[in-house]
Scaffold this active site. Structure first.
Site, PDB file in Angstrom:
ATOM      1  N   HIS A 119       0.800  -1.219   0.000  1.00 36.28           N
ATOM      2  CA  HIS A 119       0.000   0.000   0.000  1.00 36.28           C
ATOM      3  C   HIS A 119       0.836   1.273   0.000  1.00 36.28           C
ATOM      4  O   HIS A 119       0.290   2.362  -0.221  1.00 36.28           O
ATOM      5  CB  HIS A 119      -1.055  -0.057   1.101  1.00 36.28           C
ATOM      6  CG  HIS A 119      -2.032  -1.150   0.804  1.00 36.28           C
ATOM      7  ND1 HIS A 119      -2.828  -1.124  -0.328  1.00 36.28           N
ATOM      8  CD2 HIS A 119      -2.287  -2.324   1.410  1.00 36.28           C
ATOM      9  CE1 HIS A 119      -3.543  -2.242  -0.374  1.00 36.28           C
ATOM     10  NE2 HIS A 119      -3.227  -2.988   0.662  1.00 36.28           N
ATOM     11  N   THR A 174      -7.207  -9.753  -1.721  1.00 32.54           N
ATOM     12  CA  THR A 174      -7.332 -11.201  -1.866  1.00 32.54           C
ATOM     13  C   THR A 174      -8.442 -11.697  -0.953  1.00 32.54           C
ATOM     14  O   THR A 174      -8.294 -11.722   0.262  1.00 32.54           O
ATOM     15  CB  THR A 174      -5.988 -11.879  -1.504  1.00 32.54           C
ATOM     16  OG1 THR A 174      -4.941 -11.135  -2.111  1.00 32.54           O
ATOM     17  CG2 THR A 174      -5.945 -13.303  -1.986  1.00 32.54           C
ATOM     18  N   HIS A 234       3.108  -8.145  -3.058  1.00 31.29           N
ATOM     19  CA  HIS A 234       2.237  -8.895  -3.976  1.00 31.29           C
ATOM     20  C   HIS A 234       2.317  -8.252  -5.357  1.00 31.29           C
ATOM     21  O   HIS A 234       1.836  -7.136  -5.545  1.00 31.29           O
ATOM     22  CB  HIS A 234       0.802  -8.848  -3.425  1.00 31.29           C
ATOM     23  CG  HIS A 234      -0.185  -9.671  -4.193  1.00 31.29           C
ATOM     24  ND1 HIS A 234      -1.480  -9.852  -3.780  1.00 31.29           N
ATOM     25  CD2 HIS A 234      -0.082 -10.360  -5.369  1.00 31.29           C
ATOM     26  CE1 HIS A 234      -2.128 -10.617  -4.646  1.00 31.29           C
ATOM     27  NE2 HIS A 234      -1.303 -10.927  -5.636  1.00 31.29           N
TER      28      HIS A 234
HETATM   29  N1  PXP Z   1      -0.976 -12.342   3.399  1.00 32.33           N
HETATM   30  C1  PXP Z   1      -1.504 -12.525   2.175  1.00 32.33           C
HETATM   31  C2  PXP Z   1      -1.309 -13.835   1.513  1.00 32.33           C
HETATM   32  C3  PXP Z   1      -2.181 -11.472   1.514  1.00 32.33           C
HETATM   33  O1  PXP Z   1      -2.705 -11.664   0.288  1.00 32.33           O
HETATM   34  C4  PXP Z   1      -2.270 -10.220   2.150  1.00 32.33           C
HETATM   35  C5  PXP Z   1      -2.918  -9.078   1.432  1.00 32.33           C
HETATM   36  O2  PXP Z   1      -2.139  -8.730   0.330  1.00 32.33           O
HETATM   37  C6  PXP Z   1      -1.682 -10.074   3.415  1.00 32.33           C
HETATM   38  C7  PXP Z   1      -1.072 -11.164   4.030  1.00 32.33           C
HETATM   39  C8  PXP Z   1      -1.715  -8.778   4.147  1.00 32.33           C
HETATM   40  O3  PXP Z   1      -3.031  -8.426   4.401  1.00 32.33           O
HETATM   41  P1  PXP Z   1      -3.352  -6.991   4.990  1.00 32.33           P
HETATM   42  O4  PXP Z   1      -2.839  -5.992   4.009  1.00 32.33           O
HETATM   43  O5  PXP Z   1      -4.830  -7.003   5.126  1.00 32.33           O
HETATM   44  O6  PXP Z   1      -2.620  -6.895   6.311  1.00 32.33           O
END
Ligand code: PXP
Length: 255
Positions: free
Chosen positions: A15, A106, A48
């Protein structure tokens, strides 16, 4: 090594790239955020590379591998394009996730049980290069059994349903999601698979996850980057670590 030493925090920097891309320039630099996270006690960086490149871009992955000294966990769809990118850049681990272009994030786990032979074609060349394979799955026995049959090194349990229940203030659902995650973590660990967790975690929700002794790593992005706007990334990471350790301390207290 104590159980707390074994508990790792992976910081997802997607982000920072989302904000950068909103203006189309080079700032804020997600690789600078990764360096600061590493300096502030993160154990790994997660990024990602989505098929639509909506946040992290190919050049970010190249720089993360070159410039950041802590392990890179490359999240990616299980496609041949992504597999070849991973083979080129050699991250420490690849976390295979389902991807739908229209989704905001996701939304569910990978259907490993429904797609084992296609996944095997993606996984085999990566494992041959000593890249650790992580599968992002819902906390379900069938998915864990399929992950074991593919000799995945890691399963990352999707904590989204648990975090949604927490946000809704639905304590019965929170408890049933925690129970589901705990049962899945125990099953995966019994199968010899390292257990990670992530998605939607925040200061309030992380402790119940790290209280599960099988959990070795949590990957957290959106909340940490948001919190960093107010307190700075080092302080947000330090507070997350405190919450993680407070959860972990319950393991000894309960046994
Ligand atoms: N783990 C995986 C496999 C994810 O796809 C994500 C989101 O990209 C995250 C962790 C982190 O999630 P968040 O940004 O909601 O903390």
């Amino acid at each position: 090594m104590s159980v707390v030493d074994e508990l790792r925090l992976g910081v997802n920097i997607d982000h920072v790239a989302t904000v950068r891309n909103a203006r189309g320039g080079a700032l804020p630099d997600p690789v600078r955020a990764a360096a600061l996270a590493a300096h502030s006690g993160a154990d790994g960086i997660t990024a990602h590379l989505r098929e639509d490149r909506r946040h992290i871009r190919d050049a970010d992955i190249e720089r993360l591998v070159r410039e950041i000294e802590i392990p890179l966990n490359l999240e990616m769809a299980a496609t041949t394009e992504m597999r070849d990118i991973a083979l080129r850049h050699q991250p420490n681990a690849c976390c295979l996730v389902p991807e739908r272009r229209e989704e905001i994030t996701t939304e569910g786990g990978l259907n490993v049980a429904g797609d084992t032979s296609a996944l095997a074609n993606i996984i085999a060349p990566l494992k041959a290069q000593d890249i650790r394979i992580s599968l992002f799955i819902d906390p379900e026995a069938t998915q864990i059994e399929a992950a074991a049959s593919l000799r995945a090194d890691i399963v990352e349990l999707h904590t989204g349903a648990y975090c949604h229940a927490h946000a809704d203030g639905d304590t019965a659902r929170v408890q049933s999601e925690v129970d589901r995650l705990q049962a899945a973590a125990a099953l995966a660990a019994d199968a010899g698979i390292e257990v990670h967790a992530g998605h939607g975690l925040c200061f309030e929700t992380v402790g119940a996850i790290t209280a599960m002794p099988e959990i070795m790593e949590v990957n957290i992005g959106h909340f940490l980057i948001g919190e960093a706007l107010f307190t700075g990334l080092p302080s947000a990471i330090a507070e997350m670590r405190r919450c993680m350790n407070a959860g972990r301390a319950l393991v000894g207290a309960n046994s």
